[in-house]
Design a protein around this motif. Structure first.
Motif, mmCIF file in Angstrom:
data_model
loop_
_atom_site.group_PDB
_atom_site.id
_atom_site.type_symbol
_atom_site.label_atom_id
_atom_site.label_comp_id
_atom_site.label_asym_id
_atom_site.label_seq_id
_atom_site.Cartn_x
_atom_site.Cartn_y
_atom_site.Cartn_z
ATOM 1 N N LEU A 1 18.015 -40.210 1.494
ATOM 2 C CA LEU A 1 17.436 -41.267 2.333
ATOM 3 C C LEU A 1 15.920 -41.107 2.424
ATOM 4 C CD1 LEU A 1 20.107 -41.496 5.161
ATOM 5 C CD2 LEU A 1 19.730 -43.120 3.273
ATOM 6 N N ASP A 2 15.434 -39.877 2.426
ATOM 7 C CA ASP A 2 13.985 -39.650 2.389
ATOM 8 C C ASP A 2 13.397 -40.190 1.091
ATOM 9 O OD1 ASP A 2 13.987 -38.443 4.883
ATOM 10 O OD2 ASP A 2 14.058 -36.404 4.073
ATOM 11 N N ARG B 1 13.244 -43.959 1.380
ATOM 12 C CA ARG B 1 12.119 -44.329 2.246
ATOM 13 C C ARG B 1 10.803 -44.225 1.461
ATOM 14 N NH1 ARG B 1 13.433 -41.158 5.945
ATOM 15 N NH2 ARG B 1 14.572 -42.618 7.225
ATOM 16 N N ARG C 1 13.647 -50.331 3.029
ATOM 17 C CA ARG C 1 13.731 -50.385 4.487
ATOM 18 C C ARG C 1 15.158 -50.272 4.997
ATOM 19 N NH1 ARG C 1 8.745 -51.123 6.992
ATOM 20 N NH2 ARG C 1 10.062 -50.553 8.725
ATOM 21 N N ARG C 2 16.128 -50.483 4.113
ATOM 22 C CA ARG C 2 17.526 -50.262 4.450
ATOM 23 C C ARG C 2 18.295 -50.105 3.150
ATOM 24 N NH1 ARG C 2 20.992 -55.112 6.638
ATOM 25 N NH2 ARG C 2 20.931 -56.480 4.856
ATOM 26 N N ASN D 1 24.556 -40.132 9.045
ATOM 27 C CA ASN D 1 23.204 -40.437 8.587
ATOM 28 C C ASN D 1 22.726 -41.810 9.063
ATOM 29 O OD1 ASN D 1 21.871 -38.378 6.666
ATOM 30 N ND2 ASN D 1 24.044 -38.290 6.142
ATOM 31 N N ILE E 1 22.273 -48.533 6.299
ATOM 32 C CA ILE E 1 21.447 -47.553 6.994
ATOM 33 C C ILE E 1 20.021 -48.091 7.017
ATOM 34 C CG2 ILE E 1 20.512 -45.206 7.013
ATOM 35 C CD1 ILE E 1 23.053 -44.282 5.586
ATOM 36 N N GLU E 2 19.490 -48.259 8.221
ATOM 37 C CA GLU E 2 18.111 -48.714 8.386
ATOM 38 C C GLU E 2 17.167 -47.546 8.117
ATOM 39 O OE1 GLU E 2 17.303 -51.920 8.957
ATOM 40 O OE2 GLU E 2 19.446 -52.432 9.050
ATOM 41 N N LEU E 3 16.052 -47.818 7.437
ATOM 42 C CA LEU E 3 15.079 -46.787 7.083
ATOM 43 C C LEU E 3 13.685 -47.186 7.556
ATOM 44 C CD1 LEU E 3 16.192 -46.069 3.406
ATOM 45 C CD2 LEU E 3 16.701 -44.727 5.448
ATOM 46 N N VAL F 1 12.118 -42.118 13.168
ATOM 47 C CA VAL F 1 11.823 -41.255 12.027
ATOM 48 C C VAL F 1 10.779 -40.242 12.442
ATOM 49 C CG1 VAL F 1 10.943 -41.136 9.672
ATOM 50 C CG2 VAL F 1 12.296 -43.099 10.393
#
Length: 171
Positions: free
Chosen positions: A108-109, A112, A117-118, A137, A153-155, A163
């Motif tokens: 996920l990092d 990002r 963004r998701r 997560n 998953i929102e990022l 974050v």
């Protein structure tokens, strides 16, 4: 335990093959990008597959612990509405230890950093381990299509609420 995510490599052929054999015939190995047409039994075939995976529009990593390939995870840089952005798999003997949760957090990092963004993740209905990994997560179930659960998953960008600006040693 020395746990790392590494780029696919021909140097890890033996360690990868051990994991591949553990899955057994007819079972899928999510996260490796292995297609039915890939020939991985010979060193040349394995090398060709590794090069193909590295050339795709994705970030593929192997989950390696103390020199053993425990699984794989792949981040597709573009949305695939059927398989989602991220797919992963952990060999049967290494399941239940949080390896997939850890690897997904790391990927996920990466997502990002690419500016996503998701991300969409999918798993089969009834795959409680995968559902828990996604939910741990931040995954939120959107819907179930047939027997496939779709999670988003929102990022938020680094520094935005939700974050941490910098992660410490625990995560």
């Amino acid at each position: 335990m020395a746990l790392t995510l590494v780029e696919p490599s021909v140097e890890l052929y033996g360690a990868w093959w051990e994991a591949h054999e553990e899955w057994g015939p007819g079972l899928h190995e999510d996260g490796f990008g292995l297609a039915a047409t890939d020939e991985v039994e010979s060193p040349d075939g394995f090398a060709a597959w590794v090069e193909r995976v590295k050339a795709e529009d994705s970030t593929c990593r192997w989950i390696v612990e103390d020199g053993r390939v425990q699984g794989g995870i792949a981040l597709r840089h573009r949305l695939n509405d059927v398989t989602g952005h991220i797919g992963y798999g952990v060999r049967p003997s290494a399941r239940g230890r949080g390896l997939a949760t850890w690897a997904l957090g790391a990927m996920l990092d990466e997502a990002r950093a690419l500016g996503l963004r998701r991300v969409l993740l999918v798993c089969l209905e009834g795959n409680e381990g995968s559902a828990r990994t996604i939910e741990r997560n931040g995954g939120v179930l959107e819907e179930v299509r047939g027997d496939v659960c779709r999670y988003w998953i929102e990022l938020p960008a680094a520094g935005e609420p939700g974050v941490p600006a910098e992660k410490g040693a625990d995560g």
